[in-house]
Motif scaffolding. Structure first.
Motif, mmCIF file in Angstrom:
data_model
loop_
_atom_site.group_PDB
_atom_site.id
_atom_site.type_symbol
_atom_site.label_atom_id
_atom_site.label_comp_id
_atom_site.label_asym_id
_atom_site.label_seq_id
_atom_site.Cartn_x
_atom_site.Cartn_y
_atom_site.Cartn_z
ATOM 1 N N LYS A 11 -7.277 -11.191 -16.328
ATOM 2 C CA LYS A 11 -5.867 -10.808 -16.277
ATOM 3 C C LYS A 11 -4.974 -12.002 -16.593
ATOM 4 O O LYS A 11 -3.996 -11.888 -17.348
ATOM 5 C CB LYS A 11 -5.530 -10.245 -14.895
ATOM 6 N N ALA A 12 -5.302 -13.171 -16.021
ATOM 7 C CA ALA A 12 -4.479 -14.369 -16.217
ATOM 8 C C ALA A 12 -4.524 -14.869 -17.657
ATOM 9 O O ALA A 12 -3.538 -15.414 -18.165
ATOM 10 C CB ALA A 12 -4.929 -15.471 -15.267
ATOM 11 N N THR A 13 -5.663 -14.696 -18.312
ATOM 12 C CA THR A 13 -5.850 -15.224 -19.670
ATOM 13 C C THR A 13 -5.662 -14.175 -20.760
ATOM 14 O O THR A 13 -5.700 -14.497 -21.942
ATOM 15 C CB THR A 13 -7.253 -15.833 -19.815
ATOM 16 N N GLN A 14 -5.517 -12.904 -20.355
ATOM 17 C CA GLN A 14 -5.377 -11.779 -21.300
ATOM 18 C C GLN A 14 -6.590 -11.670 -22.229
ATOM 19 O O GLN A 14 -6.474 -11.266 -23.391
ATOM 20 C CB GLN A 14 -4.085 -11.921 -22.107
ATOM 21 N N ALA A 15 -7.739 -12.069 -21.713
ATOM 22 C CA ALA A 15 -8.970 -12.005 -22.507
ATOM 23 C C ALA A 15 -9.668 -10.665 -22.320
ATOM 24 O O ALA A 15 -9.468 -9.973 -21.317
ATOM 25 C CB ALA A 15 -9.901 -13.138 -22.107
ATOM 26 N N GLY A 42 -7.881 -13.373 -26.032
ATOM 27 C CA GLY A 42 -7.062 -13.937 -24.968
ATOM 28 C C GLY A 42 -6.220 -15.115 -25.422
ATOM 29 O O GLY A 42 -6.105 -15.414 -26.610
ATOM 30 N N LEU A 43 -5.636 -15.820 -24.441
ATOM 31 C CA LEU A 43 -4.706 -16.910 -24.726
ATOM 32 C C LEU A 43 -5.391 -18.156 -25.267
ATOM 33 O O LEU A 43 -4.781 -18.948 -25.973
ATOM 34 C CB LEU A 43 -3.931 -17.263 -23.445
ATOM 35 N N SER A 44 -6.653 -18.351 -24.915
ATOM 36 C CA SER A 44 -7.386 -19.535 -25.366
ATOM 37 C C SER A 44 -8.876 -19.230 -25.378
ATOM 38 O O SER A 44 -9.339 -18.312 -24.690
ATOM 39 C CB SER A 44 -7.084 -20.733 -24.448
ATOM 40 N N PRO A 45 -9.647 -19.993 -26.155
ATOM 41 C CA PRO A 45 -11.089 -19.730 -26.237
ATOM 42 C C PRO A 45 -11.850 -20.056 -24.964
ATOM 43 O O PRO A 45 -12.947 -19.548 -24.744
ATOM 44 C CB PRO A 45 -11.550 -20.611 -27.400
ATOM 45 N N SER A 46 -11.268 -20.917 -24.118
ATOM 46 C CA SER A 46 -11.936 -21.280 -22.864
ATOM 47 C C SER A 46 -10.903 -21.773 -21.859
ATOM 48 O O SER A 46 -9.825 -22.239 -22.234
ATOM 49 C CB SER A 46 -13.005 -22.348 -23.099
ATOM 50 N N VAL A 47 -11.256 -21.682 -20.582
ATOM 51 C CA VAL A 47 -10.406 -22.197 -19.512
ATOM 52 C C VAL A 47 -11.270 -22.902 -18.470
ATOM 53 O O VAL A 47 -12.485 -22.682 -18.406
ATOM 54 C CB VAL A 47 -9.589 -21.084 -18.813
ATOM 55 N N ILE A 48 -10.625 -23.724 -17.648
ATOM 56 C CA ILE A 48 -11.287 -24.362 -16.527
ATOM 57 C C ILE A 48 -10.841 -23.658 -15.248
ATOM 58 O O ILE A 48 -9.652 -23.416 -15.044
ATOM 59 C CB ILE A 48 -10.930 -25.863 -16.442
ATOM 60 N N VAL A 49 -11.808 -23.336 -14.411
ATOM 61 C CA VAL A 49 -11.530 -22.642 -13.155
ATOM 62 C C VAL A 49 -11.980 -23.527 -11.996
ATOM 63 O O VAL A 49 -13.155 -23.858 -11.881
ATOM 64 C CB VAL A 49 -12.255 -21.280 -13.094
ATOM 65 N N LYS A 50 -11.037 -23.917 -11.158
ATOM 66 C CA LYS A 50 -11.342 -24.675 -9.943
ATOM 67 C C LYS A 50 -11.239 -23.695 -8.781
ATOM 68 O O LYS A 50 -10.150 -23.236 -8.428
ATOM 69 C CB LYS A 50 -10.368 -25.840 -9.774
ATOM 70 N N HIS A 51 -12.381 -23.358 -8.198
ATOM 71 C CA HIS A 51 -12.456 -22.331 -7.157
ATOM 72 C C HIS A 51 -12.848 -22.988 -5.842
ATOM 73 O O HIS A 51 -13.966 -23.483 -5.696
ATOM 74 C CB HIS A 51 -13.478 -21.263 -7.559
ATOM 75 N N HIS A 102 -2.874 -20.162 -13.993
ATOM 76 C CA HIS A 102 -2.767 -19.297 -12.806
ATOM 77 C C HIS A 102 -3.142 -20.087 -11.558
ATOM 78 O O HIS A 102 -4.116 -20.843 -11.555
ATOM 79 C CB HIS A 102 -3.711 -18.086 -12.954
ATOM 80 N N LEU A 103 -2.355 -19.906 -10.494
ATOM 81 C CA LEU A 103 -2.615 -20.556 -9.205
ATOM 82 C C LEU A 103 -2.622 -19.511 -8.102
ATOM 83 O O LEU A 103 -1.810 -18.586 -8.118
ATOM 84 C CB LEU A 103 -1.540 -21.606 -8.903
ATOM 85 N N GLN A 104 -3.526 -19.681 -7.152
ATOM 86 C CA GLN A 104 -3.629 -18.699 -6.077
ATOM 87 C C GLN A 104 -4.134 -19.372 -4.807
ATOM 88 O O GLN A 104 -5.057 -20.184 -4.843
ATOM 89 C CB GLN A 104 -4.610 -17.592 -6.496
ATOM 90 N N ASP A 105 -3.513 -19.041 -3.681
ATOM 91 C CA ASP A 105 -3.920 -19.585 -2.386
ATOM 92 C C ASP A 105 -3.874 -18.462 -1.367
ATOM 93 O O ASP A 105 -2.797 -17.999 -0.985
ATOM 94 C CB ASP A 105 -2.985 -20.721 -1.972
ATOM 95 N N ARG A 106 -5.053 -18.021 -0.947
ATOM 96 C CA ARG A 106 -5.135 -16.912 -0.002
ATOM 97 C C ARG A 106 -6.036 -17.288 1.169
ATOM 98 O O ARG A 106 -7.259 -17.336 1.033
ATOM 99 C CB ARG A 106 -5.680 -15.651 -0.681
ATOM 100 N N GLN A 107 -5.389 -17.623 2.281
ATOM 101 C CA GLN A 107 -6.102 -17.892 3.527
ATOM 102 C C GLN A 107 -7.209 -18.942 3.353
ATOM 103 O O GLN A 107 -8.341 -18.751 3.793
ATOM 104 C CB GLN A 107 -6.677 -16.595 4.102
#
Length: 324
Positions: A11-15, A42-51, A102-107
């Motif tokens: 959803k964040a990257t529209q891929a 999508g918006l780019s061929p790759s992304v970095i995800v810090k989870h 995209h940034l997200q902080d849930r509990q």
């Protein structure tokens, strides 16, 4: 990769889909992962995800898995989210950082989806560097410090760096060098009381710089310990990460001169109405204090660490002599 996480990324990257996911590294003490996701369209061929997923029981490599350590780590990831959300967009090509998607902080579970710097022209990571490559990193630091001169930054650490005294009472208690331990508060007071404060990266080691193919340009990552401080904290720590003691002794003057020359130009570039000569005079004196402050942390955290060599010993002794 859970189905829920995949949906957020798409959803964040529209891929259309995630073609491949690879592990870049585990986060310190088992607090999550950093992933590279290759995308279809999508918006780019790759992304970095810090989870970030805090463990039920952390396993610190050096045994520092206390409640205080846990709370410090959690805050560090919240600080990093605040940085990317509020201030990272101010950086430019001279102090390049990844764009935020995209940034997200849930509990306590946090997610940062960011630009892949490999695809952006910074695909090289180095464990050894030449003097020109060191200067590329120092140029990044000088521009970063000039850009954020006088900025406090809501939601960041009041005092930057991961070894700051107030956040490391256990390491202070464990110190073996009693003379340095007794001087720790005065050293910290000298650094935090400096007239000229900027935002410091806080963990500006070589591993957190991404190089262009020819090594002439760099971008930086990992802003968990960003906060106020003298730029010398970043400079001293960076040099400690990439030069051994014999090189430090030989190159110190040249590299500090380069940093300050670049800082002077960067302050003009960013229309910072400050007295450069005064900054240089103050920060030049604080180089030794910044180095000694980090040495203080090592003495409690990891006695006998390879960075506690003759060069840093000499600086520490010089500072203790000044204070006495």
């Amino acid at each position: 990769m859970t189905e829920q996480l995949a949906e957020i990324i798409l959803k964040a990257t529209q891929a259309k889909s995630i073609i491949n996911t690879s592990l870049i590294q585990e986060l310190w003490s088992g607090y999550g992962q950093i992933l590279r996701c290759e995308l279809e369209e999508g918006l780019s061929p790759s992304v970095i995800v810090k989870h970030v997923q805090p463990p039920n029981q952390s396993h610190h490599p050096r045994g520092w898995n206390t409640n205080l350590s846990h709370e410090r780590k959690l805050k560090s990831y919240q600080v990093e989210i605040n940085w990317y959300n509020d201030l990272a967009h101010r950086c430019d090509d001279y102090c390049r950082v990844p764009d935020t998607i995209h940034l997200q902080d849930r509990q306590g579970e946090m997610l940062m989806i960011m630009e892949d710097l490999n695809a952006a022209g910074f695909p090289i990571r180095k464990s050894e560097v030449s003097i020109p490559e060191i200067k590329a990193c120092l140029s990044w630091l000088a521009h970063f410090h000039a850009k954020f001169m006088g900025v406090k930054g809501d939601g960041l650490w009041p005092v930057g760096t991961y070894w700051h005294l107030d956040t490391r009472p256990d390491e202070l208690e464990a110190m073996q060098n009693k003379k340095l331990k007794a001087a720790a508060r005065e050293i910290d007071k000298t650094l935090t009381g400096a007239k000229y404060q900027t935002l410091v990266h806080g963990d500006a080691k070589l591993a957190n710089f991404c190089f262009s193919e020819k090594g002439q340009k760099v971008a930086a990552v990992d802003f968990q310990y960003i906060g106020q401080g003298s730029g010398m904290k970043d400079v001293a720590y960076f040099l400690s990460s990439c030069l051994h003691e014999e090189n430090l002794s030989v190159c110190e003057t040249e590299l500090l001169r380069f940093y300050f020359e670049t800082l002077k130009k960067a302050l003009v570039l960013y229309d910072q109405l400050v007295d450069f000569e005064e900054i240089q005079q103050e920060w030049s004196k604080l180089y030794d204090y910044a180095w000694t402050d980090f040495y203080r942390f090592l003495d409690g955290w990891s006695p006998g660490h390879w960075k506690m060599h003759d060069y840093s010993e000499n600086i520490k002794n010089k500072v203790l002599k000044q204070l006495s």
